[in-house]
Design a protein around this motif. Structure first.
Motif, PDB file in Angstrom:
ATOM      1  N   ARG A  23      47.551  33.751  31.150  1.00  0.00           N
ATOM      2  CA  ARG A  23      47.825  34.016  32.572  1.00  0.00           C
ATOM      3  C   ARG A  23      46.704  34.797  33.250  1.00  0.00           C
ATOM      4  NH1 ARG A  23      54.215  35.842  32.293  1.00  0.00           N
ATOM      5  NH2 ARG A  23      55.019  33.840  31.494  1.00  0.00           N
ATOM      6  N   TYR A  24      45.726  35.242  32.469  1.00  0.00           N
ATOM      7  CA  TYR A  24      44.672  36.089  33.015  1.00  0.00           C
ATOM      8  C   TYR A  24      43.392  35.303  33.244  1.00  0.00           C
ATOM      9  CZ  TYR A  24      47.377  40.319  32.323  1.00  0.00           C
ATOM     10  OH  TYR A  24      48.328  41.292  32.426  1.00  0.00           O
ATOM     11  N   SER A  25      42.804  35.534  34.380  1.00  0.00           N
ATOM     12  CA  SER A  25      41.433  35.114  34.611  1.00  0.00           C
ATOM     13  C   SER A  25      40.526  36.191  34.037  1.00  0.00           C
ATOM     14  CB  SER A  25      41.169  34.958  36.108  1.00  0.00           C
ATOM     15  OG  SER A  25      42.008  33.961  36.665  1.00  0.00           O
ATOM     16  N   VAL A  26      39.441  35.769  33.439  1.00  0.00           N
ATOM     17  CA  VAL A  26      38.525  36.731  32.816  1.00  0.00           C
ATOM     18  C   VAL A  26      37.123  36.487  33.339  1.00  0.00           C
ATOM     19  CG1 VAL A  26      37.548  37.603  30.666  1.00  0.00           C
ATOM     20  CG2 VAL A  26      39.941  36.902  30.751  1.00  0.00           C
ATOM     21  N   GLY A  27      36.481  37.550  33.729  1.00  0.00           N
ATOM     22  CA  GLY A  27      35.124  37.451  34.241  1.00  0.00           C
ATOM     23  C   GLY A  27      34.164  38.326  33.465  1.00  0.00           C
ATOM     24  N   TRP A  28      32.894  37.968  33.550  1.00  0.00           N
ATOM     25  CA  TRP A  28      31.806  38.777  33.008  1.00  0.00           C
ATOM     26  C   TRP A  28      30.959  39.268  34.174  1.00  0.00           C
ATOM     27  CZ3 TRP A  28      31.241  40.440  28.098  1.00  0.00           C
ATOM     28  CH2 TRP A  28      31.935  39.766  27.092  1.00  0.00           C
ATOM     29  N   PHE A  29      30.621  40.521  34.101  1.00  0.00           N
ATOM     30  CA  PHE A  29      29.729  41.142  35.072  1.00  0.00           C
ATOM     31  C   PHE A  29      28.642  41.868  34.290  1.00  0.00           C
ATOM     32  CE2 PHE A  29      32.193  40.697  39.027  1.00  0.00           C
ATOM     33  CZ  PHE A  29      33.412  40.300  38.515  1.00  0.00           C
ATOM     34  N   ARG A  30      27.540  42.163  34.949  1.00  0.00           N
ATOM     35  CA  ARG A  30      26.482  42.900  34.267  1.00  0.00           C
ATOM     36  C   ARG A  30      25.855  43.908  35.217  1.00  0.00           C
ATOM     37  NH1 ARG A  30      21.980  38.069  33.396  1.00  0.00           N
ATOM     38  NH2 ARG A  30      21.292  37.888  35.586  1.00  0.00           N
ATOM     39  N   GLN A  31      25.350  44.959  34.605  1.00  0.00           N
ATOM     40  CA  GLN A  31      24.709  46.014  35.372  1.00  0.00           C
ATOM     41  C   GLN A  31      23.413  46.407  34.687  1.00  0.00           C
ATOM     42  OE1 GLN A  31      27.092  49.546  36.039  1.00  0.00           O
ATOM     43  NE2 GLN A  31      25.908  50.077  37.842  1.00  0.00           N
ATOM     44  N   ALA A  32      22.319  46.135  35.359  1.00  0.00           N
ATOM     45  CA  ALA A  32      21.012  46.552  34.856  1.00  0.00           C
ATOM     46  C   ALA A  32      20.782  48.008  35.240  1.00  0.00           C
ATOM     47  CB  ALA A  32      19.930  45.663  35.440  1.00  0.00           C
ATOM     48  N   LEU A  33      19.886  48.651  34.525  1.00  0.00           N
ATOM     49  CA  LEU A  33      19.604  50.063  34.756  1.00  0.00           C
ATOM     50  C   LEU A  33      19.155  50.288  36.198  1.00  0.00           C
ATOM     51  CD1 LEU A  33      19.506  52.798  33.302  1.00  0.00           C
ATOM     52  CD2 LEU A  33      17.063  52.358  32.873  1.00  0.00           C
ATOM     53  N   GLY A  34      19.849  51.173  36.884  1.00  0.00           N
ATOM     54  CA  GLY A  34      19.492  51.509  38.246  1.00  0.00           C
ATOM     55  C   GLY A  34      19.921  50.500  39.298  1.00  0.00           C
ATOM     56  N   ARG A  35      20.717  49.536  38.906  1.00  0.00           N
ATOM     57  CA  ARG A  35      21.132  48.491  39.841  1.00  0.00           C
ATOM     58  C   ARG A  35      22.657  48.402  39.866  1.00  0.00           C
ATOM     59  NH1 ARG A  35      17.166  43.375  39.525  1.00  0.00           N
ATOM     60  NH2 ARG A  35      17.914  43.253  41.683  1.00  0.00           N
ATOM     61  N   GLU A  36      23.161  47.707  40.849  1.00  0.00           N
ATOM     62  CA  GLU A  36      24.594  47.531  40.992  1.00  0.00           C
ATOM     63  C   GLU A  36      25.096  46.504  39.981  1.00  0.00           C
ATOM     64  OE1 GLU A  36      25.082  48.458  45.776  1.00  0.00           O
ATOM     65  OE2 GLU A  36      25.431  46.447  45.004  1.00  0.00           O
ATOM     66  N   ARG A  37      26.367  46.618  39.683  1.00  0.00           N
ATOM     67  CA  ARG A  37      27.000  45.651  38.808  1.00  0.00           C
ATOM     68  C   ARG A  37      27.214  44.352  39.583  1.00  0.00           C
ATOM     69  NH1 ARG A  37      31.928  47.933  35.470  1.00  0.00           N
ATOM     70  NH2 ARG A  37      32.843  48.082  37.574  1.00  0.00           N
ATOM     71  N   VAL A  38      26.910  43.224  38.945  1.00  0.00           N
ATOM     72  CA  VAL A  38      26.995  41.931  39.617  1.00  0.00           C
ATOM     73  C   VAL A  38      27.751  40.925  38.777  1.00  0.00           C
ATOM     74  CG1 VAL A  38      24.875  42.307  40.933  1.00  0.00           C
ATOM     75  CG2 VAL A  38      24.752  41.160  38.712  1.00  0.00           C
ATOM     76  N   PHE A  39      28.254  39.928  39.438  1.00  0.00           N
ATOM     77  CA  PHE A  39      29.004  38.864  38.807  1.00  0.00           C
ATOM     78  C   PHE A  39      28.082  37.979  37.961  1.00  0.00           C
ATOM     79  CE2 PHE A  39      32.122  35.655  38.207  1.00  0.00           C
ATOM     80  CZ  PHE A  39      31.498  34.436  38.423  1.00  0.00           C
ATOM     81  N   VAL A  40      28.602  37.539  36.817  1.00  0.00           N
ATOM     82  CA  VAL A  40      27.857  36.625  35.953  1.00  0.00           C
ATOM     83  C   VAL A  40      28.605  35.299  35.801  1.00  0.00           C
ATOM     84  CG1 VAL A  40      26.960  36.244  33.635  1.00  0.00           C
ATOM     85  CG2 VAL A  40      26.811  38.524  34.669  1.00  0.00           C
ATOM     86  N   ALA A  41      29.859  35.379  35.334  1.00  0.00           N
ATOM     87  CA  ALA A  41      30.624  34.156  35.083  1.00  0.00           C
ATOM     88  C   ALA A  41      32.099  34.510  35.021  1.00  0.00           C
ATOM     89  CB  ALA A  41      30.189  33.507  33.775  1.00  0.00           C
ATOM     90  N   ALA A  42      32.937  33.501  35.248  1.00  0.00           N
ATOM     91  CA  ALA A  42      34.372  33.720  35.168  1.00  0.00           C
ATOM     92  C   ALA A  42      35.071  32.444  34.749  1.00  0.00           C
ATOM     93  CB  ALA A  42      34.934  34.206  36.502  1.00  0.00           C
ATOM     94  N   PHE A  43      36.220  32.657  34.097  1.00  0.00           N
ATOM     95  CA  PHE A  43      37.065  31.546  33.670  1.00  0.00           C
ATOM     96  C   PHE A  43      38.451  31.839  34.203  1.00  0.00           C
ATOM     97  CE2 PHE A  43      37.107  28.237  30.163  1.00  0.00           C
ATOM     98  CZ  PHE A  43      38.260  27.645  30.610  1.00  0.00           C
TER      99      PHE A  43
END
Length: 125
Positions: A30-50
């Motif tokens: 029932r859950y959607s799952v996403g991946w996000f990433r955060q590089a050093l000194g930068r904002e966290r951003v979307f990568v992929a989701a299912f």
């Protein structure tokens, strides 16, 4: 609901890595799952989701064709297969889950209420 991300490490440019996100405490399908990433000194951003119930996959333009998200409902786990890694992929990768993500918000961090602790991926040139 608890999420445990794993699989990060140090690799060279061009290598592959597979991240795992184990989800516990809820009805996984029932859950959607996403991946996000955060590089050093930068904002966290979307990568992929299912999205839940096999409603589709979504990717950031920067990873399309290189990364693949998949889920194993029997293992309550979502995977992020990362191929052709680049130094700019270096970041802490987080997985997140939500039972109520809609298509228009699937790339938004605010759509996800549950987060894992992050796993570090370092790609050397």
């Amino acid at each position: 609901v608890q999420l445990q991300a794993s699989g990060g490490g140090l690799v060279q440019a061009g290598d592959s890595l597979r991240l795992s996100c184990a989800v516990s405490g809820g009805t996984f399908r029932r859950y959607s799952v996403g991946w996000f990433r955060q590089a050093l000194g930068r904002e966290r951003v979307f990568v992929a989701a299912f999205k839940s119930s096999n409603q589709g996959t979504y990717y950031a333009d920067s990873v399309k064709g290189r990364f693949t998200i998949s889920r194993d409902n029997a293992r309550n786990t979502v995977y992020l297969q990362m191929n052709s890694l680049r130094p700019e992929d270096t970041a802490v990768y987080y997985c997140a889950a939500s039972p109520s993500v809609i298509s228009s918000t699937v790339t938004s961090q605010t759509a996800y209420g549950y987060w894992g602790q992050g796993t570090l991926v370092t790609v050397s040139s």
